[in-house]
Scaffold this active site. Structure first.
Site, PDB file in Angstrom:
ATOM      1  N   LEU A  82      68.300  34.510  28.560  1.00 17.69           N
ATOM      2  CA  LEU A  82      69.367  34.471  27.558  1.00 17.69           C
ATOM      3  C   LEU A  82      70.698  34.101  28.200  1.00 17.69           C
ATOM      4  O   LEU A  82      70.875  34.228  29.415  1.00 17.69           O
ATOM      5  CB  LEU A  82      69.481  35.857  26.904  1.00 17.69           C
ATOM      6  CG  LEU A  82      68.156  36.450  26.412  1.00 17.69           C
ATOM      7  CD1 LEU A  82      68.354  37.888  25.959  1.00 17.69           C
ATOM      8  CD2 LEU A  82      67.583  35.607  25.286  1.00 17.69           C
ATOM      9  N   PRO A  83      71.677  33.691  27.378  1.00 18.44           N
ATOM     10  CA  PRO A  83      72.945  33.240  27.972  1.00 18.44           C
ATOM     11  C   PRO A  83      73.711  34.334  28.730  1.00 18.44           C
ATOM     12  O   PRO A  83      74.147  34.108  29.859  1.00 18.44           O
ATOM     13  CB  PRO A  83      73.755  32.753  26.763  1.00 18.44           C
ATOM     14  CG  PRO A  83      72.745  32.467  25.694  1.00 18.44           C
ATOM     15  CD  PRO A  83      71.607  33.413  25.934  1.00 18.44           C
ATOM     16  N   LYS A 188      72.404  37.240  42.823  1.00 20.44           N
ATOM     17  CA  LYS A 188      72.691  36.037  42.023  1.00 20.44           C
ATOM     18  C   LYS A 188      74.195  35.740  41.988  1.00 20.44           C
ATOM     19  O   LYS A 188      74.614  34.580  42.089  1.00 20.44           O
ATOM     20  CB  LYS A 188      72.142  36.236  40.608  1.00 20.44           C
ATOM     21  CG  LYS A 188      72.425  35.124  39.628  1.00 20.44           C
ATOM     22  CD  LYS A 188      71.716  33.841  39.986  1.00 20.44           C
ATOM     23  CE  LYS A 188      72.066  32.736  39.005  1.00 20.44           C
ATOM     24  NZ  LYS A 188      71.612  31.419  39.460  1.00 20.44           N
TER      25      LYS A 188
END
Ligand code: NAD
Length: 315
Positions: A82-83, A188
């Site tokens: 998802l965004p 990340k």
């Protein structure tokens, strides 16, 4: 954080299984990932609220559900791409209430890039209801998503990581267990801050050389054989026309949108702030990408930041 690199695992994407996967978010990244699961033999049902995304996935051969609930039915694995964190909270805990709808034996894997705080919150909410949950953001871009060569950096319990390996291995080539819940998102944030910095550096070096009369192809070849070599030059050359497969040669169609890079840089800056670190290059990269976004380029690939430097020598 030395423990982040401790559990690197290489996994060939040859695993085949008939387990059921519910896949949420079939956009630029998710579509390729879901297709690779399908090709590996998983029984995949995908859901996305965007009709265009559902139609594109169906045209590519995926089974598509029209509700969150229908996709979740009987799923052994739930994967989401998802965004933002807001979308992940909405899917798992908000109106969509996926945590209440999923089968209690399901393993949950959120591959979206979100803040580590939200990832920990989702991990804790899932654990309370008896689910194994991984934050598993990826590196590699849309080409790697389509080719099944993503790198996954995961946060969560070791048993959950082990259970998720067949699914992750069908979508990626390098699987890392970074540490407990949230650790995947920390890794990340570090990676994407560095990506933003070397992308901007690559656009400046290429533009400078071309303005001074060098051919961009020749300059790229020289840099790739020299100490300036980096991922942006290797697989994502930002100078239009140098690399046919790069977004720069396709009118900067994403790829990886500027909007998403700005989001990731904000996450990285938040992480740096909470550790009391002054990451000046990261802050400058965030400011430059935000300015690019304000100028109306949020929907373009992030490599379009090269256009900030004005007309090219060849124009
Ligand atoms: P995208 O916008 O193309 O796709 C996201 C999809 O999620 C959209 O189709 C949207 O409709 C869907 N969605 C939103 N809410 C949903 C819900 N509740 N249920 C199901 N689907 C829902 O974005 P993308 O480029 O595929 O990126 C997805 C994530 O991957 C982001 O977090 C991004 O930062 C990360 N990422 C992207 C790249 C890249 O190169 N694009 C690389 C690495 C990581």
């Amino acid at each position: 954080m030395p423990q982040l690199a401790r559990h690197a695992v290489r996994y060939a994407s040859t695993y085949s299984s008939s387990a059921k996967v519910a896949f949420y978010g079939i956009g630029n990244m998710g579509r390729g990932m879901a297709l690779n699961l399908h090709k590996a033999g998983f029984e995949v049902t995908a859901f996305d609220p965007a009709v265009e995304a559902r139609n594109a996935a169906a045209a590519a051969g995926l089974r598509v559900a029209s509700t969150v609930e229908a996709a979740a039915e009987g799923a052994d694995y739930i994967v989401s791409m998802l965004p933002t964190g807001k979308h992940a909270v909405e899917l798992y805990l908000g109106q969509s209430r996926l945590l209440s709808r999923a089968s209690s034996a399901a393993t949950l894997v959120d591959c979206s890039t979100i803040d580590s705080h939200t990832a920990r919150e989702l991990g804790a909410a899932a654990a309370e209801r008896g689910f194994g949950f991984l934050d598993a953001p990826v590196s590699g871009g849309t080409a790697a998503a389509a080719a099944g060569t993503l790198a996954f950096m995961c946060g969560g319990a070791s048993e959950t990581f082990e259970r998720a390996k067949p699914v992750l291995g069908a979508m990626g080539k390098k699987l890392f267990h970074a540490g407990p819940a949230g650790a995947g998102q920390v890794a990340k944030a570090c990676n994407n801050m560095l990506l933003a910095i070397h992308m901007i550096g690559s656009t400046e070096a290429l533009s400078m050389g071309v303005r001074a009369g060098l051919a961009p192809e020749k300059l790229s070849e020289i840099l790739l054989a020299s100490s300036g070599r980096n991922w942006s030059l290797e697989v994502y050359n930002p100078f239009p026309g140098v690399m046919a497969t790069a977004p720069a040669s396709k009118g900067f169609a994403p790829g990886f949108m500027t909007d998403l890079m700005v989001k990731d840089l904000k996450l990285a800056l938040d992480a740096a702030e909470s550790s009391g670190l002054d990451v000046r290059m990261g802050r400058l990269a965030k400011d430059l990408f935000e300015e690019h976004q304000r100028l109306g380029h949020g929907h373009l690939d992030f490599s379009s930041i090269i256009n900030r430097l004005g007309p090219r020598a060849a124009d």
